[in-house]
Design a protein around this motif. Structure first.
Motif, PDB file in Angstrom:
ATOM      1  N   THR A 206     -40.563 -38.755   4.594  1.00 32.55           N
ATOM      2  CA  THR A 206     -39.506 -37.745   5.255  1.00 32.55           C
ATOM      3  C   THR A 206     -39.487 -36.581   4.005  1.00 32.55           C
ATOM      4  N   ALA A 207     -39.999 -36.637   2.851  1.00 33.37           N
ATOM      5  CA  ALA A 207     -39.820 -35.636   2.051  1.00 33.37           C
ATOM      6  C   ALA A 207     -39.775 -34.087   2.541  1.00 33.37           C
ATOM      7  N   PRO A 208     -40.998 -33.745   3.081  1.00 36.73           N
ATOM      8  CA  PRO A 208     -41.202 -32.544   3.486  1.00 36.73           C
ATOM      9  C   PRO A 208     -40.135 -32.027   4.489  1.00 36.73           C
ATOM     10  N   GLU A 209     -39.774 -32.883   5.438  1.00 32.70           N
ATOM     11  CA  GLU A 209     -38.625 -32.275   6.298  1.00 32.70           C
ATOM     12  C   GLU A 209     -37.107 -32.423   5.851  1.00 32.70           C
ATOM     13  N   MET A 210     -37.254 -33.208   4.972  1.00 35.36           N
ATOM     14  CA  MET A 210     -35.627 -33.120   4.179  1.00 35.36           C
ATOM     15  C   MET A 210     -35.766 -32.327   3.135  1.00 35.36           C
ATOM     16  N   PHE A 211     -36.791 -31.868   2.549  1.00 34.60           N
ATOM     17  CA  PHE A 211     -36.484 -30.458   1.791  1.00 34.60           C
ATOM     18  C   PHE A 211     -36.405 -29.333   2.528  1.00 34.60           C
ATOM     19  N   ALA A 212     -37.038 -29.299   3.610  1.00 32.16           N
ATOM     20  CA  ALA A 212     -36.884 -27.940   4.399  1.00 32.16           C
ATOM     21  C   ALA A 212     -35.609 -27.844   5.090  1.00 32.16           C
ATOM     22  N   VAL A 213     -34.978 -28.986   5.426  1.00 30.97           N
ATOM     23  CA  VAL A 213     -33.669 -29.066   6.142  1.00 30.97           C
ATOM     24  C   VAL A 213     -32.549 -28.571   4.964  1.00 30.97           C
ATOM     25  N   PHE A 214     -32.787 -29.100   3.627  1.00 33.99           N
ATOM     26  CA  PHE A 214     -31.926 -28.839   2.719  1.00 33.99           C
ATOM     27  C   PHE A 214     -31.822 -27.356   2.340  1.00 33.99           C
ATOM     28  N   THR A 215     -33.085 -26.562   2.376  1.00 38.40           N
ATOM     29  CA  THR A 215     -32.933 -25.101   2.243  1.00 38.40           C
ATOM     30  C   THR A 215     -32.193 -24.506   3.356  1.00 38.40           C
ATOM     31  N   VAL A 216     -32.256 -24.998   4.550  1.00 41.63           N
ATOM     32  CA  VAL A 216     -31.518 -24.258   5.741  1.00 41.63           C
ATOM     33  C   VAL A 216     -29.884 -24.516   5.669  1.00 41.63           C
ATOM     34  N   VAL A 217     -29.654 -25.902   5.519  1.00 47.00           N
ATOM     35  CA  VAL A 217     -28.262 -26.442   5.346  1.00 47.00           C
ATOM     36  C   VAL A 217     -27.533 -25.834   4.197  1.00 47.00           C
ATOM     37  N   ARG A 218     -28.228 -25.465   3.292  1.00 50.04           N
ATOM     38  CA  ARG A 218     -27.383 -24.824   2.099  1.00 50.04           C
ATOM     39  C   ARG A 218     -27.104 -23.384   2.387  1.00 50.04           C
ATOM     40  N   GLN A 219     -27.957 -22.593   3.215  1.00 45.82           N
ATOM     41  CA  GLN A 219     -27.492 -21.607   3.709  1.00 45.82           C
ATOM     42  C   GLN A 219     -26.305 -21.677   4.815  1.00 45.82           C
ATOM     43  N   LEU A 220     -26.350 -22.534   5.595  1.00 43.37           N
ATOM     44  CA  LEU A 220     -25.296 -22.773   6.563  1.00 43.37           C
ATOM     45  C   LEU A 220     -23.984 -23.124   5.758  1.00 43.37           C
ATOM     46  N   HIS A 221     -24.155 -23.842   4.960  1.00 45.56           N
ATOM     47  CA  HIS A 221     -22.882 -24.456   4.148  1.00 45.56           C
ATOM     48  C   HIS A 221     -22.338 -23.132   3.467  1.00 45.56           C
ATOM     49  N   GLU A 222     -23.381 -22.223   2.847  1.00 48.19           N
ATOM     50  CA  GLU A 222     -22.573 -21.088   2.213  1.00 48.19           C
ATOM     51  C   GLU A 222     -22.151 -20.019   3.166  1.00 48.19           C
ATOM     52  N   MET A 223     -22.534 -20.063   4.216  1.00 46.95           N
ATOM     53  CA  MET A 223     -21.853 -19.449   5.313  1.00 46.95           C
ATOM     54  C   MET A 223     -20.282 -19.582   5.688  1.00 46.95           C
ATOM     55  N   LEU A 224     -20.354 -21.178   5.772  1.00 52.42           N
ATOM     56  CA  LEU A 224     -19.216 -21.867   5.926  1.00 52.42           C
ATOM     57  C   LEU A 224     -18.282 -21.686   4.833  1.00 52.42           C
ATOM     58  N   TRP A 225     -18.707 -21.547   3.607  1.00 50.64           N
ATOM     59  CA  TRP A 225     -17.842 -21.209   2.605  1.00 50.64           C
ATOM     60  C   TRP A 225     -16.925 -19.927   2.831  1.00 50.64           C
ATOM     61  N   TYR A 226     -17.709 -18.822   3.012  1.00 54.01           N
ATOM     62  CA  TYR A 226     -17.319 -17.791   3.364  1.00 54.01           C
ATOM     63  C   TYR A 226     -16.468 -17.312   4.489  1.00 54.01           C
ATOM     64  N   LEU A 227     -17.004 -17.920   5.541  1.00 54.96           N
ATOM     65  CA  LEU A 227     -16.051 -17.795   6.863  1.00 54.96           C
ATOM     66  C   LEU A 227     -14.621 -18.612   6.640  1.00 54.96           C
ATOM     67  N   ALA A 228     -14.675 -19.645   5.729  1.00 54.20           N
ATOM     68  CA  ALA A 228     -13.280 -20.410   5.795  1.00 54.20           C
ATOM     69  C   ALA A 228     -12.222 -19.226   4.888  1.00 54.20           C
ATOM     70  N   GLU A 229     -12.923 -18.746   4.008  1.00 54.85           N
ATOM     71  CA  GLU A 229     -11.942 -17.704   3.544  1.00 54.85           C
ATOM     72  C   GLU A 229     -11.576 -16.686   4.388  1.00 54.85           C
ATOM     73  N   ALA A 230     -12.620 -16.060   5.182  1.00 54.18           N
ATOM     74  CA  ALA A 230     -12.421 -14.960   6.158  1.00 54.18           C
ATOM     75  C   ALA A 230     -11.322 -15.317   7.244  1.00 54.18           C
ATOM     76  N   GLY A 231     -11.336 -16.569   7.531  1.00 49.91           N
ATOM     77  CA  GLY A 231     -10.391 -16.878   8.484  1.00 49.91           C
ATOM     78  C   GLY A 231      -9.013 -17.184   7.977  1.00 49.91           C
ATOM     79  N   SER A 232      -9.011 -17.289   6.477  1.00 54.97           N
ATOM     80  CA  SER A 232      -7.483 -17.402   6.085  1.00 54.97           C
ATOM     81  C   SER A 232      -7.126 -16.191   5.706  1.00 54.97           C
ATOM     82  N   ARG A 233      -7.918 -15.022   5.795  1.00 52.00           N
ATOM     83  CA  ARG A 233      -7.471 -13.757   5.011  1.00 52.00           C
ATOM     84  C   ARG A 233      -7.252 -12.600   5.979  1.00 52.00           C
TER      85      ARG A 233
END
Length: 287
Positions: free
Chosen positions: A103-130
């Motif tokens: 599962t390592a190749p798929e897990m590592f590939a998914v992590f690189t995508v989810v990391r970007q998605l979580h970063e977007m959520l971080w900024y969107l959470a602030e945008a929604g509050s501001r």
């Protein structure tokens, strides 16, 4: 790093608290999936998809308390925004790449995508509050629902996302909120700096001490080793700004826009530096 519960239901709205890393619930994905080159931030080369030589059998770092003096400053400023525990515990149901090497190749590939998605959520959470604009808030909520919905599925659903399109929509929304917030400060930054205060500007090593920077557009600006002591950065857009070794002693960043823990970890502040309530002063900051 802060510890948070990794079992937040994926269909519930994620807060910025949910988007903090919990290394104890992660299979050291940042230490395996990502690669780095020998530099001022990393003492050695490491190819992507390979375990770091400092990784222990329990997925902990054997030099965690000595990363900076051992030449791994880059590790201390990295932030996965909680993607590691999401991928490890939810998308791969707590089965590590060591237990199931296939599962390592798929897990590592998914992590690189989810990391970007979580970063977007971080900024969107602030945008929604501001934002004060109901239409903008509706856009923010819609984007958050798309991202969280994708992560509520399986690994293949995450990998099938059109990241380019999603990035563009999130960026457009964040810029609209930035314009709204900065306009409320009736300022665009220090007039004495003139045209240099533009997104992506090179202000490396500049003496900006005590300059009025409320509402400044510092998006993507290079502020490496810049002197920002005693600056008021309320409403300043710091999305992607490079704050490595920036001097923040006595600066007010409590209401700065799009600030991250990673940026603080890379900078140099002190006990007088004001920061947002949901971030924390790095341990290496000294008066």
């Amino acid at each position: 790093m802060h510890s948070t519960a990794p079992d937040t239901p994926p269909n519930s709205p994620l807060t910025r608290t949910d988007l903090r890393p919990d290394c104890s619930s992660c299979f050291a994905l940042c230490c395996t999936a990502l690669g780095f080159s020998r530099s001022a931030d990393f003492a050695v080369d490491k190819p992507a998809g390979s375990p770091c030589r400092n990784l222990d059998s329990d997925f902990s770092c054997t030099i965690h308390d000595r990363l900076r003096p051992r030449g791994f400053r880059g590790c201390t400023v990295f932030d996965c925004f909680g993607a590691g525990q999401n991928v490890s515990q939810h998308l791969f149901r707590g089965v590590s790449w060591r237990e199931a090497p296939e599962t390592a190749p798929e897990m590592f590939a998914v992590f690189t995508v989810v990391r970007q998605l979580h970063e977007m959520l971080w900024y969107l959470a602030e945008a929604g509050s501001r934002t004060y604009d109901p239409d903008t808030l509706h856009r923010v909520d819609g984007l958050r629902s798309i991202i969280e919905g994708a992560m509520g599925g399986d690994a293949q659903q995450v990998l099938a996302l059109d990241l380019g399109s999603l990035h563009a929509r999130v960026r457009s929304t964040l810029m609209d909120v930035s314009d709204e917030v900065r306009a409320s400060y009736l300022a665009t930054g220090d007039d004495h700096l003139g045209a240099r205060l533009v997104p992506g500007a090179d202000l490396m090593g500049q003496n900006l001490r005590s300059r009025p920077l409320q509402g400044a557009n510092l998006r993507g600006t290079y502020l490496i080793a810049a002197d920002l002591r005693e600056c008021d950065l309320s409403g300043a857009d710091l999305l992607g700004a490079d704050l490595r070794d920036a001097r923040l002693g006595g600066a007010d960043l409590a209401r700065a826009l799009y600030l991250t823990q990673s940026q603080l970890e890379a900078a140099r502040g002190d006990s007088r530096t004001l920061i947002p309530e949901d971030l924390h002063a790095p341990g290496h900051w000294r008066d």
